[in-house]
Design a protein around this motif. Structure first.
Motif, mmCIF file in Angstrom:
data_model
loop_
_atom_site.group_PDB
_atom_site.id
_atom_site.type_symbol
_atom_site.label_atom_id
_atom_site.label_comp_id
_atom_site.label_asym_id
_atom_site.label_seq_id
_atom_site.Cartn_x
_atom_site.Cartn_y
_atom_site.Cartn_z
ATOM 1 N N LYS A 11 0.889 -1.171 0.000
ATOM 2 C CA LYS A 11 0.000 0.000 0.000
ATOM 3 C C LYS A 11 0.923 1.215 0.000
ATOM 4 N N VAL A 18 -6.452 8.727 8.418
ATOM 5 C CA VAL A 18 -6.996 7.425 8.781
ATOM 6 C C VAL A 18 -5.920 6.381 8.523
ATOM 7 N N ALA A 20 -5.833 2.426 8.557
ATOM 8 C CA ALA A 20 -6.702 1.260 8.737
ATOM 9 C C ALA A 20 -6.291 0.168 7.762
ATOM 10 N N PRO A 22 -5.732 -2.197 4.799
ATOM 11 C CA PRO A 22 -6.107 -1.996 3.381
ATOM 12 C C PRO A 22 -6.879 -3.193 2.829
ATOM 13 N N LEU A 23 -8.205 -3.095 2.882
ATOM 14 C CA LEU A 23 -9.048 -4.241 2.504
ATOM 15 C C LEU A 23 -8.769 -4.766 1.109
ATOM 16 N N GLY A 66 3.343 -5.772 -6.224
ATOM 17 C CA GLY A 66 2.137 -5.073 -6.664
ATOM 18 C C GLY A 66 1.866 -3.876 -5.765
ATOM 19 N N ALA A 95 0.833 -2.379 -10.843
ATOM 20 C CA ALA A 95 0.108 -1.467 -9.955
ATOM 21 C C ALA A 95 -1.376 -1.580 -10.202
ATOM 22 N N ALA A 123 -9.004 -6.650 -9.075
ATOM 23 C CA ALA A 123 -7.937 -7.421 -9.732
ATOM 24 C C ALA A 123 -7.781 -8.856 -9.242
ATOM 25 N N VAL A 220 -16.354 6.449 -7.851
ATOM 26 C CA VAL A 220 -16.639 5.020 -7.666
ATOM 27 C C VAL A 220 -17.272 4.360 -8.900
ATOM 28 N N LEU A 223 -14.791 3.402 -11.401
ATOM 29 C CA LEU A 223 -13.842 2.363 -10.988
ATOM 30 C C LEU A 223 -14.497 0.987 -10.952
HETATM 31 C C1 B12 Z 1 -13.125 2.731 2.673
HETATM 32 C C2 B12 Z 1 -12.400 3.775 1.895
HETATM 33 C C3 B12 Z 1 -11.376 4.453 2.512
HETATM 34 C C4 B12 Z 1 -10.848 4.057 3.858
HETATM 35 C C5 B12 Z 1 -9.962 2.823 3.672
HETATM 36 C C6 B12 Z 1 -10.134 1.935 4.855
HETATM 37 C C7 B12 Z 1 -9.849 0.528 4.513
HETATM 38 N N1 B12 Z 1 -9.821 -0.195 5.508
HETATM 39 O O1 B12 Z 1 -9.660 0.068 3.426
HETATM 40 C C8 B12 Z 1 -10.025 5.297 4.271
HETATM 41 C C9 B12 Z 1 -10.855 6.153 5.179
HETATM 42 C C10 B12 Z 1 -8.683 5.011 4.917
HETATM 43 C C11 B12 Z 1 -9.875 6.014 2.955
HETATM 44 C C12 B12 Z 1 -8.970 7.026 2.812
HETATM 45 C C13 B12 Z 1 -8.853 7.756 1.665
HETATM 46 N N2 B12 Z 1 -9.621 7.681 0.594
HETATM 47 CO CO1 B12 Z 1 -10.924 6.318 0.350
HETATM 48 N N3 B12 Z 1 -12.236 5.100 -0.037
HETATM 49 C C14 B12 Z 1 -12.762 4.059 0.563
HETATM 50 C C15 B12 Z 1 -13.816 3.342 -0.283
HETATM 51 C C16 B12 Z 1 -15.197 3.835 0.110
HETATM 52 C C17 B12 Z 1 -13.772 1.824 -0.259
HETATM 53 C C18 B12 Z 1 -12.371 1.232 -0.466
HETATM 54 C C19 B12 Z 1 -12.447 -0.252 -0.381
HETATM 55 O O2 B12 Z 1 -12.111 -0.859 0.618
HETATM 56 N N4 B12 Z 1 -12.925 -0.890 -1.431
HETATM 57 C C20 B12 Z 1 -13.076 -2.316 -1.505
HETATM 58 C C21 B12 Z 1 -11.782 -2.983 -1.955
HETATM 59 C C22 B12 Z 1 -12.014 -4.457 -2.113
HETATM 60 O O3 B12 Z 1 -11.472 -2.395 -3.190
HETATM 61 P P1 B12 Z 1 -10.130 -1.572 -3.480
HETATM 62 O O4 B12 Z 1 -9.495 -1.130 -2.241
HETATM 63 O O5 B12 Z 1 -10.419 -0.578 -4.521
HETATM 64 O O6 B12 Z 1 -9.211 -2.723 -4.098
HETATM 65 C C23 B12 Z 1 -9.521 -3.375 -5.316
HETATM 66 C C24 B12 Z 1 -9.012 -2.667 -6.579
HETATM 67 O O7 B12 Z 1 -8.834 -1.288 -6.442
HETATM 68 C C25 B12 Z 1 -7.753 -3.378 -6.940
HETATM 69 N N5 B12 Z 1 -6.511 -2.994 -6.311
HETATM 70 C C26 B12 Z 1 -6.291 -2.285 -5.197
HETATM 71 N N6 B12 Z 1 -4.982 -2.252 -4.920
HETATM 72 C C27 B12 Z 1 -4.340 -2.947 -5.866
HETATM 73 C C28 B12 Z 1 -2.986 -3.263 -6.051
HETATM 74 C C29 B12 Z 1 -2.619 -4.042 -7.135
HETATM 75 C C30 B12 Z 1 -1.197 -4.424 -7.312
HETATM 76 C C31 B12 Z 1 -3.575 -4.472 -8.060
HETATM 77 C C32 B12 Z 1 -3.175 -5.280 -9.222
HETATM 78 C C33 B12 Z 1 -4.926 -4.153 -7.896
HETATM 79 C C34 B12 Z 1 -5.294 -3.408 -6.779
HETATM 80 O O8 B12 Z 1 -8.065 -4.718 -6.560
HETATM 81 C C35 B12 Z 1 -8.722 -4.671 -5.279
HETATM 82 C C36 B12 Z 1 -9.564 -5.885 -5.043
HETATM 83 O O9 B12 Z 1 -10.651 -5.946 -5.932
HETATM 84 C C37 B12 Z 1 -13.398 3.858 -1.704
HETATM 85 C C38 B12 Z 1 -14.470 3.819 -2.736
HETATM 86 C C39 B12 Z 1 -14.252 2.624 -3.641
HETATM 87 N N7 B12 Z 1 -15.269 1.888 -3.887
HETATM 88 O O10 B12 Z 1 -13.153 2.378 -4.136
HETATM 89 C C40 B12 Z 1 -12.849 5.237 -1.385
HETATM 90 C C41 B12 Z 1 -11.791 5.806 -2.297
HETATM 91 C C42 B12 Z 1 -10.805 4.728 -2.650
HETATM 92 N N8 B12 Z 1 -11.098 6.812 -1.440
HETATM 93 C C43 B12 Z 1 -10.761 7.839 -2.050
HETATM 94 C C44 B12 Z 1 -10.006 8.886 -1.472
HETATM 95 C C45 B12 Z 1 -9.887 10.168 -2.273
HETATM 96 C C46 B12 Z 1 -9.415 8.732 -0.225
HETATM 97 C C47 B12 Z 1 -8.459 9.721 0.461
HETATM 98 C C48 B12 Z 1 -7.421 10.365 -0.426
HETATM 99 C C49 B12 Z 1 -9.352 10.726 1.160
HETATM 100 C C50 B12 Z 1 -8.658 11.801 1.989
HETATM 101 N N9 B12 Z 1 -9.363 12.890 2.113
HETATM 102 O O11 B12 Z 1 -7.598 11.688 2.506
HETATM 103 C C51 B12 Z 1 -7.801 8.802 1.513
HETATM 104 C C52 B12 Z 1 -6.503 8.169 0.996
HETATM 105 C C53 B12 Z 1 -5.800 7.402 2.073
HETATM 106 C C54 B12 Z 1 -4.637 6.614 1.568
HETATM 107 N N10 B12 Z 1 -3.439 7.104 1.809
HETATM 108 O O12 B12 Z 1 -4.799 5.582 0.944
HETATM 109 C C55 B12 Z 1 -11.180 7.822 -3.509
HETATM 110 C C56 B12 Z 1 -9.939 7.550 -4.364
HETATM 111 C C57 B12 Z 1 -10.034 8.159 -5.726
HETATM 112 C C58 B12 Z 1 -8.683 8.286 -6.328
HETATM 113 N N11 B12 Z 1 -8.673 8.482 -7.615
HETATM 114 O O13 B12 Z 1 -7.679 8.230 -5.683
HETATM 115 C C59 B12 Z 1 -12.267 6.695 -3.519
HETATM 116 C C60 B12 Z 1 -12.355 5.896 -4.809
HETATM 117 C C61 B12 Z 1 -13.628 7.362 -3.182
HETATM 118 C C62 B12 Z 1 -14.203 8.324 -4.189
HETATM 119 N N12 B12 Z 1 -15.222 8.991 -3.726
HETATM 120 O O14 B12 Z 1 -13.871 8.546 -5.296
HETATM 121 N N13 B12 Z 1 -10.696 5.560 2.057
#
Ligand code: B12
Length: 469
Positions: A11, A18, A20, A22-23, A66, A95, A123, A220, A223
């Motif tokens: 990550k 925050v 927490a 990274p789900l 990754g 990435a 992914a 969202v 994505l």
């Molecule tokens: C919960 C959440 C948070 C939580 C995370 C807590 C946690 N335990 O995970 C907290 C509060 C920490 C958070 C913080 C922030 N968040 Co947030 N958050 C979310 C939310 C609602 C859900 C994320 C999640 O868990 N999704 C479920 C998991 C399963 O999906 P995922 O993490 O996206 O991972 C999948 C893919 O992305 C991919 N993937 C992820 N990583 C990798 C790595 C590799 C190698 C590969 C191949 C694939 C891959 O595969 C994963 C599995 O399917 C999303 C909205 C969304 N739906 O994405 C916004 C979202 C990700 N957040 C966003 C933002 C802007 C932020 C902040 C910058 C906000 C801020 N003001 O600071 C911070 C960044 C913090 C940081 N340094 O990372 C934006 C990001 C947009 C962008 N272009 O960057 C989103 C998309 C919301 C939006 N309204 O647009 N967030």
């Protein structure tokens, strides 16, 4: 290769109030464990620097690395990827996450030859194919035809770039839960999503993925294909029980994009939690929508352990709400917030200031509106257009509007007409102070800071919100 490849998931660190688990990375690790040996580094929790990452990469010597990247972490990501390439010239480096998903070709260009490819969207499937079917050393062995078959693949590939649409999974019940042993909630500091909690350790959990609304400020749907998918309620309850019994978790957070989007699903989750005897307090710290929050659902949530709900209210100005395409009428908000407050739930309101065309009068309307509601807390964030959100697409067409735009969240990201960075920041401070200097709200805020560590992380967060320029 005969042995399982070693995959290191990172990550990327960037400032975040925050900290927490990274789900997303946890789900990926669980999805590929049968075909790879997986290590996970949460750079945000560890305060990872490119230099430290260089040494760790050298000593772990993985076959694949990754990186998970949000737009706020774009610059550190470029540096971290460069450092790992220097440490491991032969490793496969890829990435994913929100930023590379929204801007795959730009991100590949910025990281140059250090990054082999991007997997856009969800992914699990793509990474499983990479771990299972391809030798881990050297991407040269993978033909462009084979690359093109991988869901979500984006790669430069000479003069024939590949850029597939983001992968969206229909069945989100597999893997059944993230690899919690690689990110035990007990290792995290008291800085969970939403800042306020009653018991610790806190763990986030998902009951659904995606959102089908089209709010102008949210990326969202871009994505995740704009389609909401649900986990089996029974699996959610089992995950919460595992978190409690194996990982000592004392409180949960449902962090769906929109937990209340489907009332039948939300009710089924509450019933499953009760029937499984989970008995954990939980909150919804992500904004949920209000349409379905009626007495029946509120009582079910409360009965299942929920004590706090955050609402994406966004603005007190009908013009701004309309502009945001929020599909929310101010008339029903008061009544729903009352219902929640009367049921004894904490209610947190999320508001956005500084939307395109927003005026000082609109901002005043938002503050007055927030003060008129029986909210426990309010948060006034400044609008930051994120790659992939509809407002980003609209603003990108106008170079003047994009000038000076940043997505780091450590400074003002976007300045609407009629404001300067500092005048916008002043409006934000005015809103926070206006809300929290109301006696009732100040008392509630102080009462909810329950430990010294919580005070420290809250002060850090408040400084970040109020102080950054
Ligand atoms: C919960 C959440 C948070 C939580 C995370 C807590 C946690 N335990 O995970 C907290 C509060 C920490 C958070 C913080 C922030 N968040 Co947030 N958050 C979310 C939310 C609602 C859900 C994320 C999640 O868990 N999704 C479920 C998991 C399963 O999906 P995922 O993490 O996206 O991972 C999948 C893919 O992305 C991919 N993937 C992820 N990583 C990798 C790595 C590799 C190698 C590969 C191949 C694939 C891959 O595969 C994963 C599995 O399917 C999303 C909205 C969304 N739906 O994405 C916004 C979202 C990700 N957040 C966003 C933002 C802007 C932020 C902040 C910058 C906000 C801020 N003001 O600071 C911070 C960044 C913090 C940081 N340094 O990372 C934006 C990001 C947009 C962008 N272009 O960057 C989103 C998309 C919301 C939006 N309204 O647009 N967030």
């Amino acid at each position: 290769m005969s042995q399982k490849p070693h995959l290191l998931l990172v990550k990327v660190p960037s400032y975040s109030d925050v900290i927490a688990p990274p789900l997303g990375l946890g789900y990926l690790a669980a999805a590929v464990r049968d075909s790879a040996r997986v290590s996970l580094l949460d750079g945000v929790r560890l305060g990872l620097t490119p230099k430290k990452l260089y040494s760790i990469a050298k000593s772990l010597n993985p076959d694949m690395v990754g990186f998970s990247v949000v737009s706020a972490a774009k610059s550190p990501a470029v540096q971290c990827i460069g450092a790992v390439r220097k440490a491991l010239p032969k490793a496969v480096i890829l990435a994913g996450g929100p930023h590379p998903t929204a801007m795959p070709m730009e991100f590949l260009a910025e990281t140059g030859p250090h990054l082999d490819f991007v997997l856009r969207g969800e992914a699990e499937e793509g990474l499983r194919i990479l771990c299972r079917e391809f030798p881990a050393q050297g991407v040269q062995d993978i033909s462009p035809d084979d690359l093109n078959k991988i869901p979500g693949m984006a790669a430069i590939c000479g003069d024939a770039p590949i850029c597939r649409p983001p992968a969206v999974r229909e069945d989100i019940n597999h893997p059944t839960m993230p690899a919690w042993d690689l990110m035990p909630p007990g290792q995290y500091p008291k800085a969970p999503h939403g800042a306020f909690f009653r018991r610790f350790p806190v763990a986030p959990a998902l009951t659904s993925r995606g959102c089908s609304y089209g709010c102008g400020f949210c990326s969202v749907p871009a994505l995740t294909g704009g389609k909401i998918r649900f986990r089996a309620p029974q699996l959610v309850a089992e995950e919460l029980l595992t978190l409690k019994t194996r990982f000592g978790v004392q409180e949960a957070q449902i962090i769906d994009d929109n937990f209340t989007a489907n009332k039948a699903h939300a009710l089924a989750v509450c019933r499953a939690i009760i029937n499984a005897g989970v008995n954990l307090p939980w909150t919804c710290p992500n904004g949920v929508r209000m349409e379905n929050l009626d007495k029946e659902l509120i009582q079910a949530m409360k009965g299942a352990g929920c004590y706090s709900v955050s609402l994406g209210l966004e603005s007190g100005s009908a013009m701004v709400l309309n502009r945001m395409k929020k599909g929310l009428s101010l008339d029903h908000v008061g009544e729903r917030v009352e219902l929640l407050a009367k049921a004894g739930l904490e209610v947190n309101g999320f508001f956005i200031l500084g939307y395109p065309e927003e005026t000082r009068q609109d901002m005043k309307a938002t503050l007055d509106f927030a003060k008129s509601l029986p909210l426990t807390r309010a948060n006034f964030s400044l609008f930051t257009p994120l790659p992939g959100c509809p407002e980003w697409e609209r603003l990108s067409a106008d170079p003047a509007a994009m000038e000076g735009l940043t997505t780091t969240f450590s400074q003002v990201g976007y300045v609407p007409q009629g404001f300067s960075r500092s005048s916008l920041k002043r409006q934000q401070r005015k809103a926070f102070l206006g809300f929290y200097l109301q006696r009732r709200n100040a008392k509630r805020l102080l009462a909810s800071l329950r430990s010294r560590e919580a005070v420290y992380y809250f002060a850090r967060r408040a400084w970040h919100w109020m102080g950054a320029s």
